[in-house]
Write an enzyme that holds these catalytic residues in place. Structure first.
Site, PDB file in Angstrom:
ATOM      1  N   THR A  32       0.821  -1.206   0.000  1.00 51.94           N
ATOM      2  CA  THR A  32       0.000   0.000   0.000  1.00 51.94           C
ATOM      3  C   THR A  32       0.858   1.261   0.000  1.00 51.94           C
ATOM      4  O   THR A  32       0.377   2.333  -0.366  1.00 51.94           O
ATOM      5  CB  THR A  32      -0.922   0.027   1.232  1.00 51.94           C
ATOM      6  OG1 THR A  32      -0.138  -0.247   2.400  1.00 51.94           O
ATOM      7  CG2 THR A  32      -2.015  -1.015   1.122  1.00 51.94           C
ATOM      8  N   ASP A 169       9.549   1.051   5.015  1.00 48.66           N
ATOM      9  CA  ASP A 169      10.617   0.398   5.771  1.00 48.66           C
ATOM     10  C   ASP A 169      11.554   1.420   6.404  1.00 48.66           C
ATOM     11  O   ASP A 169      11.903   1.328   7.588  1.00 48.66           O
ATOM     12  CB  ASP A 169      11.412  -0.537   4.860  1.00 48.66           C
ATOM     13  CG  ASP A 169      10.571  -1.667   4.301  1.00 48.66           C
ATOM     14  OD1 ASP A 169       9.412  -1.812   4.741  1.00 48.66           O
ATOM     15  OD2 ASP A 169      11.064  -2.384   3.419  1.00 48.66           O
TER      16      ASP A 169
END
Length: 380
Positions: A32, A169
């Site tokens: 997403t 991340d």
């Protein structure tokens, strides 16, 4: 030997400082981020640690305690994207990204060590990038914010290392807070720290590393990203974030390509799952997120098609043994799964998954608790 001692042995002087940046596991919201949607990662206690000193002569020296090999020596003014395919591309890419953005980084000595499992989908590369970015930000007094460091680290991975990842991340590694899960809006990069004290509810979140190595540079991730972008183009929106969940069926009916239709269905429904999980956590109904995790796995398996037999087995065996819910996490094609369990059932569920792997002839998985840890920080 610690990184400080290792640095001194390598370079003959003490480092100017030591920094750490964690790996992450994503609770919900997969694929997403590059669709400008929502994600919910939490930092792990596992970190990349770097002892670093600045240099003024344009030389960048890199060494890893975890990988056999000599010091990698580069010149900062000769760094070129896509020319290095080793682990050194991640810290070197950060130096390149900082310099490309106009920051006067004139070299550095780095000695790195990491406890983040590689290839497990827990962002070992982002941890290397963020720890490098934070150290150089401090040493060169660049004054960059954590979100800005995350964006530079993402650019390093996208353009220098050639992996088209979203920003989740790096943001998780840079910005997560201990005891919290990070709600990140990938459109405006606004973040909210959501309390996530599972032990207070008698719960644990387990990470199950399937031991199947994943590599996102092999094209499968890029293909799905391109498919999502094609879906947005056909629907006349800039990103799939702009497709409302309530309008999903109508949107899908306008997509002729079955593959693109599956990708769009996953992304829009996973954004909705993030919103449902947030609402449940805010209401203190933590156990109710379990079935949403499992729904997310079904979507990743059937619509995005990025799971593998080992990850499917983790989910089915854990849920059959009494877990509240489970799903694969990360880029897929291997890597890890997360499992929400009652604290009293940890041993039972762990045993069930381990025995299921043995019966199927798979390498034994690695199982450990995901305790929400602090983001990147200076240690000394």
């Amino acid at each position: 030997m610690g990184v400080r001692e290792g640095f001194e042995e390598l370079y003959g002087a003490a480092p100017q400082g030591v920094w750490a940046a964690p790996g992450r596991v994503n609770l919900i919201g997969e694929y997403t981020d590059f669709n400008e949607g929502f994600v919910m990662p939490l930092a792990l206690p596992h970190t990349a640690v770097a002892a670093v000193s600045r240099r003024t002569d344009g030389v960048l020296r890199l060494h890893s305690a975890d990988i056999e090999g000599p010091v990698v020596e580069l010149r900062v003014d000769e760094l070129e994207p896509l020319t290095n395919t080793s682990w050194a591309a991640y810290p070197a890419g950060v130096v390149w990204a900082l310099r490309s953005a106009g920051h006067p980084v004139t070299g550095a000595d780095l000695h790195l060590a990491s406890t983040v499992p590689t290839g497990a989908g827990l962002s070992s590369s982002a941890a290397l990038e963020v720890v490098t970015a934070l150290a150089l930000n401090d040493l060169y007094e660049l004054g960059l914010t954590r979100p800005e460091l995350a964006l530079l680290a993402q650019r390093a991975e996208n353009e220098f290392a050639g992996v088209p990842c979203g920003v989740m991340d790096q943001t998780a590694s840079a910005c997560c807070a201990e005891g919290h899960v990070l709600h990140l809006d990938c459109r405006d990069l606004s973040i909210r720290q959501v309390p996530f004290d599972l032990s207070a509810h008698g719960l644990e979140l387990l990470v199950v590393d399937s031991r199947v190595k994943h590599a996102l540079g092999d094209g499968a991730y890029a293909e799905r990203r391109a498919g999502c972008e094609e879906g947005a183009r056909q629907l006349g929106v800039s990103h799939l974030r702009d497709v409302a969940y309530e309008e999903l069926d109508g949107a899908l009916s306008r997509l002729p390509d079955e593959r693109v239709r599956r990708y769009v269905r996953h992304v829009v429904s996973d954004d909705h799952r993030v919103e449902r999980v947030i609402a449940l956590l805010d209401a203190g109904d933590v156990r109710a997120i379990g079935p949403i995790l499992t729904d997310g796995h079904v979507s990743l398996r059937d619509d995005l098609r990025i799971s593998c037999p080992e990850l499917d087995l983790v989910v089915s065996a854990a849920n059959a043994a009494g877990a509240l819910g489970a799903r694969m996490t990360g880029g897929g094609f291997g890597g890890s799964a997360v499992v929400l369990v009652e604290s009293a059932d940890v041993d039972t569920v762990t045993k069930a998954v381990t025995e299921a792997f043995a019966a199927a002839g798979h390498t034994a998985p690695r199982v450990f608790p995901a305790v929400p840890a602090a983001g990147a920080r200076r240690i000394s």
